[in-house]
Design a protein around this motif. Structure first.
Motif, PDB file in Angstrom:
ATOM      1  N   PRO A 163      46.795  35.952  47.495  1.00  0.00           N
ATOM      2  CA  PRO A 163      45.888  37.097  47.418  1.00  0.00           C
ATOM      3  C   PRO A 163      44.634  36.831  48.248  1.00  0.00           C
ATOM      4  O   PRO A 163      44.252  35.677  48.470  1.00  0.00           O
ATOM      5  CB  PRO A 163      45.566  37.188  45.920  1.00  0.00           C
ATOM      6  N   TYR A 193      42.039  31.492  44.082  1.00  0.00           N
ATOM      7  CA  TYR A 193      42.115  32.955  44.088  1.00  0.00           C
ATOM      8  C   TYR A 193      42.287  33.530  42.686  1.00  0.00           C
ATOM      9  O   TYR A 193      41.863  34.659  42.404  1.00  0.00           O
ATOM     10  CB  TYR A 193      43.264  33.429  44.984  1.00  0.00           C
ATOM     11  N   GLU A 196      38.973  34.416  41.306  1.00  0.00           N
ATOM     12  CA  GLU A 196      38.421  35.630  41.896  1.00  0.00           C
ATOM     13  C   GLU A 196      39.038  36.872  41.252  1.00  0.00           C
ATOM     14  O   GLU A 196      38.338  37.847  40.943  1.00  0.00           O
ATOM     15  CB  GLU A 196      38.667  35.626  43.405  1.00  0.00           C
ATOM     16  N   ASN A 197      40.354  36.832  41.065  1.00  0.00           N
ATOM     17  CA  ASN A 197      41.031  37.980  40.445  1.00  0.00           C
ATOM     18  C   ASN A 197      40.645  38.143  38.980  1.00  0.00           C
ATOM     19  O   ASN A 197      40.536  39.260  38.479  1.00  0.00           O
ATOM     20  CB  ASN A 197      42.552  37.828  40.586  1.00  0.00           C
ATOM     21  N   ASP A 200      37.250  39.893  38.840  1.00  0.00           N
ATOM     22  CA  ASP A 200      37.352  41.332  39.104  1.00  0.00           C
ATOM     23  C   ASP A 200      38.070  42.065  37.977  1.00  0.00           C
ATOM     24  O   ASP A 200      37.776  43.243  37.703  1.00  0.00           O
ATOM     25  CB  ASP A 200      38.062  41.567  40.437  1.00  0.00           C
ATOM     26  N   ALA A 201      39.017  41.399  37.318  1.00  0.00           N
ATOM     27  CA  ALA A 201      39.699  42.019  36.181  1.00  0.00           C
ATOM     28  C   ALA A 201      38.712  42.271  35.038  1.00  0.00           C
ATOM     29  O   ALA A 201      38.731  43.337  34.405  1.00  0.00           O
ATOM     30  CB  ALA A 201      40.846  41.132  35.710  1.00  0.00           C
ATOM     31  N   SER A 236      37.407  39.620  44.987  1.00  0.00           N
ATOM     32  CA  SER A 236      38.740  39.473  45.590  1.00  0.00           C
ATOM     33  C   SER A 236      39.050  40.608  46.563  1.00  0.00           C
ATOM     34  O   SER A 236      40.199  40.811  46.925  1.00  0.00           O
ATOM     35  CB  SER A 236      39.801  39.435  44.489  1.00  0.00           C
ATOM     36  N   VAL A 239      38.813  46.914  45.120  1.00  0.00           N
ATOM     37  CA  VAL A 239      39.630  47.039  43.918  1.00  0.00           C
ATOM     38  C   VAL A 239      39.840  48.504  43.571  1.00  0.00           C
ATOM     39  O   VAL A 239      38.878  49.260  43.384  1.00  0.00           O
ATOM     40  CB  VAL A 239      38.969  46.327  42.715  1.00  0.00           C
ATOM     41  N   ARG A 247      47.720  46.994  42.020  1.00  0.00           N
ATOM     42  CA  ARG A 247      46.577  47.043  42.926  1.00  0.00           C
ATOM     43  C   ARG A 247      46.935  47.890  44.141  1.00  0.00           C
ATOM     44  O   ARG A 247      48.009  47.734  44.729  1.00  0.00           O
ATOM     45  CB  ARG A 247      46.186  45.636  43.356  1.00  0.00           C
ATOM     46  N   PRO A 250      46.805  46.244  48.532  1.00  0.00           N
ATOM     47  CA  PRO A 250      46.292  44.871  48.377  1.00  0.00           C
ATOM     48  C   PRO A 250      46.209  44.136  49.710  1.00  0.00           C
ATOM     49  O   PRO A 250      46.995  44.386  50.629  1.00  0.00           O
ATOM     50  CB  PRO A 250      47.321  44.219  47.449  1.00  0.00           C
TER      51      PRO A 250
END
Length: 344
Positions: A163, A193, A196-197, A200-201, A236, A239, A247, A250
């Motif tokens: 990602p 990564y 990072e995800n 954002d989640a 990331s 979004v 996503r 992406p």
């Protein structure tokens, strides 16, 4: 699926104009599903071929009760791959599995005996030394690591996708300012990564809940609708979500395992570009040719996926000579016929 990691892998291989590929995967559901999705999408392209699909079995250790790859299964699988110089050969192997399993598979593929601590001399590798291993986010960037360079056969290549990795220096600087203000040591690169995800989640969930009436925050359907309507710039990348909750459009980052300095002994993962998988259309691959470096070749030059067997190369030469001889004989015949007609 085609609008996610699989689409990015297919786009990456197409960028290098490779058409032949072998698929090797472990028997875990993640690996099997990804292999099937890749094969289906890959074969939709005209001229693309999958010459071998093999599955490595995992077995449970009777002492630790932890699953690990079966060494015999690895050996049988890799020995069953057609040689690169055969009519069904290819130097490209898509290797699918979790990071811990890939390390063991590569140890065996490199010719190290069971239980070898890499201090002894390895046996002959089970695959050609110039094999190009392509991987998904499960192991790309995590294996190999710098310490593994001492036992990996020279000439092997590793590349794949993860990602999107944020390389924004401004963001890294602001992050380090926060760490210093809270008594933490600064870092030179951003975390994995997955971190990072995860950030954002959490941000997405907080944003969805903050715009939801407090009385509706226990209503899963309502909160899900809020999530699908979100759009923001995160750690990331951008979004937003599709109607299915995936996503949207992406972005994946492509990495290659490279020699970090010319003539040096240090190896590491280096970013070579980004791939945007557009929903319902062709993926966009942004890779600088000079950033791609394969062992034994100048940077920017891409090795072919397939080298014809030596016998077929000789066959081409013999056929060309035969055509030349026939052409010369035909030309001599025309000259004699013209002389004969002139005399008559």
């Amino acid at each position: 699926n085609r609008d996610g990691q699989v689409g990015a892998l297919v786009a990456l291989l197409k960028r290098f104009h490779w058409r032949r590929v072998h698929i090797v995967n472990t028997d875990k559901p993640y690996s099997v599903d990804l292999a099937n999705e890749f094969k289906m999408l890959w074969l939709e392209e005209e001229g693309h071929e999958v010459h071998q699909t093999t599955t490595i079995e995992l077995r449970q250790n009777n002492v630790t009760l932890v699953e690990a790859v079966d060494p015999d299964s690895v050996k049988n699988c890799l020995r069953g791959i057609p040689p690169r110089g055969s009519t069904r050969g290819s130097r490209i192997i898509l290797l699918i599995g979790h990071n811990k399993d890939i390390t063991e598979i590569m140890r065996i593929a490199s010719g190290h005996a069971d239980g070898d601590n890499f201090s002894g001399k390895a046996r002959a590798p089970l695959v050609a030394p110039d094999t190009i291993w392509v991987g998904p986010q499960a192991w790309v960037g995590r294996f190999p690591q710098a310490r593994d360079a001492r036992w990996l056969p020279p000439g092997m290549s590793f590349l794949g996708v993860t990602p999107f990795r944020n390389t924004d220096e401004d963001f890294l600087q602001r992050y380090n300012n926060y760490r210093q203000n809270t008594g933490l040591q600064p870092i030179s690169v951003l975390p994995d990564y997955a971190a990072e995800n995860m950030v954002d989640a959490i941000v997405a969930l907080v944003m969805a809940l903050s715009t939801t009436n407090p009385k509706q925050r226990r209503n899963g359907t309502h909160v899900t609708e809020r999530l699908r309507s979100l759009s923001f710039s995160g750690v990331s990348g951008d979004v937003s979500f599709t109607k299915d909750g995936d996503r949207q459009n992406p972005v994946f980052t492509s990495f290659q395992w490279q020699q970090l300095e010319e003539g040096g002994e240090a190896f590491g993962w280096r970013k070579i570009g980004d791939i945007t998988v557009w929903e319902g259309s062709e993926a966009e691959v942004s890779i600088e040719s000079d950033s791609i470096c394969f062992p034994g070749l100048p940077c920017g030059r891409i090795p072919p996926d397939y080298v014809p067997p030596k016998n077929s190369q000789w066959a081409v030469v013999i056929l060309a000579l035969l055509i030349l001889v026939i052409a010369m004989l035909f030309f001599m015949y025309l000259r004699k016929k013209k002389k004969y007609n002139d005399i008559m």
